[in-house]
Scaffold this motif. Sequence first.
Motif, PDB file in Angstrom:
ATOM      1  N   GLY A  74       3.475 -13.443  46.067  1.00 13.80           N
ATOM      2  CA  GLY A  74       2.535 -13.258  47.165  1.00 13.80           C
ATOM      3  C   GLY A  74       1.375 -14.238  47.169  1.00 13.80           C
ATOM      4  O   GLY A  74       0.430 -14.055  47.947  1.00 13.80           O
ATOM      5  N   TYR A  75       1.448 -15.273  46.330  1.00 13.50           N
ATOM      6  CA  TYR A  75       0.331 -16.214  46.233  1.00 13.50           C
ATOM      7  C   TYR A  75       0.089 -16.930  47.561  1.00 13.50           C
ATOM      8  O   TYR A  75      -1.061 -17.090  47.991  1.00 13.50           O
ATOM      9  CB  TYR A  75       0.621 -17.239  45.128  1.00 13.50           C
ATOM     10  N   VAL A  76       1.165 -17.347  48.229  1.00 15.48           N
ATOM     11  CA  VAL A  76       1.017 -18.064  49.494  1.00 15.48           C
ATOM     12  C   VAL A  76       0.393 -17.153  50.550  1.00 15.48           C
ATOM     13  O   VAL A  76      -0.520 -17.559  51.292  1.00 15.48           O
ATOM     14  CB  VAL A  76       2.379 -18.599  49.982  1.00 15.48           C
ATOM     15  N   LEU A  77       0.853 -15.910  50.604  1.00 18.59           N
ATOM     16  CA  LEU A  77       0.278 -14.952  51.559  1.00 18.59           C
ATOM     17  C   LEU A  77      -1.200 -14.703  51.265  1.00 18.59           C
ATOM     18  O   LEU A  77      -2.025 -14.584  52.176  1.00 18.59           O
ATOM     19  CB  LEU A  77       1.045 -13.634  51.512  1.00 18.59           C
ATOM     20  N   HIS A  78      -1.506 -14.630  49.978  1.00 14.14           N
ATOM     21  CA  HIS A  78      -2.902 -14.434  49.583  1.00 14.14           C
ATOM     22  C   HIS A  78      -3.770 -15.599  50.054  1.00 14.14           C
ATOM     23  O   HIS A  78      -4.868 -15.388  50.607  1.00 14.14           O
ATOM     24  CB  HIS A  78      -2.992 -14.302  48.060  1.00 14.14           C
ATOM     25  N   ILE A 131       1.115  -3.715  42.836  1.00 16.04           N
ATOM     26  CA  ILE A 131       0.171  -2.670  43.204  1.00 16.04           C
ATOM     27  C   ILE A 131      -1.229  -3.041  42.716  1.00 16.04           C
ATOM     28  O   ILE A 131      -1.396  -3.926  41.889  1.00 16.04           O
ATOM     29  CB  ILE A 131       0.590  -1.307  42.603  1.00 16.04           C
ATOM     30  N   ASP A 132      -2.210  -2.330  43.259  1.00 16.52           N
ATOM     31  CA  ASP A 132      -3.627  -2.572  42.902  1.00 16.52           C
ATOM     32  C   ASP A 132      -4.033  -4.023  43.107  1.00 16.52           C
ATOM     33  O   ASP A 132      -4.788  -4.605  42.314  1.00 16.52           O
ATOM     34  CB  ASP A 132      -3.892  -2.163  41.445  1.00 16.52           C
ATOM     35  N   LEU A 133      -3.543  -4.617  44.197  1.00 21.89           N
ATOM     36  CA  LEU A 133      -3.916  -6.002  44.475  1.00 21.89           C
ATOM     37  C   LEU A 133      -5.393  -6.137  44.813  1.00 21.89           C
ATOM     38  O   LEU A 133      -5.979  -7.203  44.629  1.00 21.89           O
ATOM     39  CB  LEU A 133      -3.068  -6.547  45.643  1.00 21.89           C
ATOM     40  N   GLU A 134      -5.995  -5.025  45.295  1.00 19.51           N
ATOM     41  CA  GLU A 134      -7.415  -5.082  45.639  1.00 19.51           C
ATOM     42  C   GLU A 134      -8.294  -5.265  44.410  1.00 19.51           C
ATOM     43  O   GLU A 134      -9.465  -5.673  44.520  1.00 19.51           O
ATOM     44  CB  GLU A 134      -7.846  -3.824  46.398  1.00 19.51           C
ATOM     45  N   GLN A 135      -7.752  -4.957  43.214  1.00 16.84           N
ATOM     46  CA  GLN A 135      -8.510  -5.122  41.980  1.00 16.84           C
ATOM     47  C   GLN A 135      -8.329  -6.505  41.368  1.00 16.84           C
ATOM     48  O   GLN A 135      -9.013  -6.855  40.404  1.00 16.84           O
ATOM     49  CB  GLN A 135      -8.046  -4.070  40.951  1.00 16.84           C
ATOM     50  N   LYS A 136      -7.447  -7.290  41.946  1.00 16.44           N
ATOM     51  CA  LYS A 136      -7.086  -8.578  41.366  1.00 16.44           C
ATOM     52  C   LYS A 136      -8.045  -9.661  41.828  1.00 16.44           C
ATOM     53  O   LYS A 136      -8.199  -9.899  43.027  1.00 16.44           O
ATOM     54  CB  LYS A 136      -5.649  -8.937  41.773  1.00 16.44           C
ATOM     55  N   LEU A 137      -8.687 -10.347  40.889  1.00 14.94           N
ATOM     56  CA  LEU A 137      -9.645 -11.396  41.213  1.00 14.94           C
ATOM     57  C   LEU A 137      -9.141 -12.790  40.857  1.00 14.94           C
ATOM     58  O   LEU A 137      -9.738 -13.781  41.292  1.00 14.94           O
ATOM     59  CB  LEU A 137     -10.971 -11.143  40.478  1.00 14.94           C
ATOM     60  N   HIS A 138      -8.071 -12.879  40.068  1.00 12.47           N
ATOM     61  CA  HIS A 138      -7.523 -14.176  39.659  1.00 12.47           C
ATOM     62  C   HIS A 138      -6.061 -14.262  40.094  1.00 12.47           C
ATOM     63  O   HIS A 138      -5.263 -13.366  39.817  1.00 12.47           O
ATOM     64  CB  HIS A 138      -7.627 -14.349  38.140  1.00 12.47           C
ATOM     65  N   TRP A 139      -5.731 -15.355  40.780  1.00 13.43           N
ATOM     66  CA  TRP A 139      -4.373 -15.592  41.260  1.00 13.43           C
ATOM     67  C   TRP A 139      -3.869 -16.920  40.722  1.00 13.43           C
ATOM     68  O   TRP A 139      -4.600 -17.914  40.681  1.00 13.43           O
ATOM     69  CB  TRP A 139      -4.346 -15.623  42.788  1.00 13.43           C
ATOM     70  N   ASN A 140      -2.586 -16.920  40.353  1.00 10.99           N
ATOM     71  CA  ASN A 140      -1.921 -18.138  39.907  1.00 10.99           C
ATOM     72  C   ASN A 140      -0.833 -18.508  40.904  1.00 10.99           C
ATOM     73  O   ASN A 140      -0.250 -17.630  41.547  1.00 10.99           O
ATOM     74  CB  ASN A 140      -1.287 -17.936  38.520  1.00 10.99           C
ATOM     75  N   PRO A 141      -0.538 -19.793  41.044  1.00  8.51           N
ATOM     76  CA  PRO A 141       0.515 -20.210  41.988  1.00  8.51           C
ATOM     77  C   PRO A 141       1.864 -19.557  41.714  1.00  8.51           C
ATOM     78  O   PRO A 141       2.688 -19.449  42.621  1.00  8.51           O
ATOM     79  CB  PRO A 141       0.575 -21.729  41.791  1.00  8.51           C
ATOM     80  N   VAL A 165       1.484  -7.673  55.106  1.00  5.70           N
ATOM     81  CA  VAL A 165       2.696  -7.981  54.329  1.00  5.70           C
ATOM     82  C   VAL A 165       2.382  -8.006  52.838  1.00  5.70           C
ATOM     83  O   VAL A 165       3.143  -7.482  52.011  1.00  5.70           O
ATOM     84  CB  VAL A 165       3.292  -9.330  54.786  1.00  5.70           C
ATOM     85  N   LEU A 166       1.246  -8.581  52.477  1.00  4.38           N
ATOM     86  CA  LEU A 166       0.868  -8.704  51.068  1.00  4.38           C
ATOM     87  C   LEU A 166       0.673  -7.348  50.412  1.00  4.38           C
ATOM     88  O   LEU A 166       1.034  -7.152  49.245  1.00  4.38           O
ATOM     89  CB  LEU A 166      -0.412  -9.532  50.955  1.00  4.38           C
ATOM     90  N   HIS A 167       0.105  -6.390  51.157  1.00  6.21           N
ATOM     91  CA  HIS A 167      -0.170  -5.073  50.603  1.00  6.21           C
ATOM     92  C   HIS A 167       0.918  -4.054  50.959  1.00  6.21           C
ATOM     93  O   HIS A 167       0.689  -2.838  50.908  1.00  6.21           O
ATOM     94  CB  HIS A 167      -1.522  -4.562  51.095  1.00  6.21           C
ATOM     95  N   SER A 168       2.084  -4.545  51.316  1.00  4.59           N
ATOM     96  CA  SER A 168       3.190  -3.643  51.670  1.00  4.59           C
ATOM     97  C   SER A 168       3.805  -2.967  50.460  1.00  4.59           C
ATOM     98  O   SER A 168       4.577  -2.025  50.591  1.00  4.59           O
ATOM     99  CB  SER A 168       4.264  -4.420  52.435  1.00  4.59           C
ATOM    100  N   GLY A 169       3.492  -3.467  49.265  1.00  7.25           N
ATOM    101  CA  GLY A 169       4.034  -2.893  48.040  1.00  7.25           C
ATOM    102  C   GLY A 169       5.103  -3.746  47.391  1.00  7.25           C
ATOM    103  O   GLY A 169       5.543  -3.464  46.273  1.00  7.25           O
TER     104      GLY A 169
END
Length: 266
Positions: A201-205, A187-197, A179-183
């Motif tokens: 998609g933060y909860v899914l992450h 995009i380019d979520l695989e390159q993302k190393l920092h997440w904020n609340p 679901v998170l990588h559904s678009g």
Amino acid sequence: MWWFQQGLSFLPSALVIWTSAAFIFSYITAVTLHHIDPALPYISDTGTLAPEKCLFGAMLNIAAVLCVATIYVRYKQVHALSPEENVIIKLNKAGLVLGILSCLGLAVVANFQKTALFAAHVSGAVLTFGMGSLYMFVQTILSYQMQPKIHGKQVFWIRLLLVIWCGVSAFSMLTCSSVLHSGNFGIDLEQKLHWNPEDKGYVLHMITTAAEWSMSFSFFGFFLTYIRDFQKISLRVEANLHGLTLYDTAPCPINGERTRLLSRDI
């Protein structure tokens, strides 16, 4: 004699301790250098950037070798305990293949970071977790087939609970990750190393990363169940000399010399 000195019980112990150390050291390094967020990063994120990726890769390569050794000893043990059971023989061979494929995937994950070669990294992760889960399932079936003649029912039930734990974690991880990588969350979520609340998609992450760590812990727990089994086994290496020198083709009178491999006899 300490428990880890009995038989080959140090193998699964060393595997779990070393792999845990690889995760912990790379995590501490990455967080200290502000390369990742402290709250539940992907395991792979802890080994994405230098210098932690060097530590992560080197230690996981050694972990893969320890894992192959553990899986092979388990294979030889089951083979020796049930040499004439056709079902057990087939399952044992299948477990060996699945286990080695899982170790190969671990080596791929260690050496191909997701920000560099995402396809290779994901392929390694699928091998590691997918084949590893199937390996646990096969070994649990073997435990069922071998009880109560070879070992008690407790071992089977513990391994079954760990397989269920692994299955629930895998289902949660795959569902939320898909679901998170559904678009719909960028995009380019695989390159993302920092997440904020506040990020979409933060909860899914967070659920995905928690499930990934949970699945890894189920693997650790499963290999720890081998400790008691491995206390009752030792391996020997046999050297057959075919000549007195490297140039001598005459039969050698000294033959069948046996040397203990890694442990004393139990």
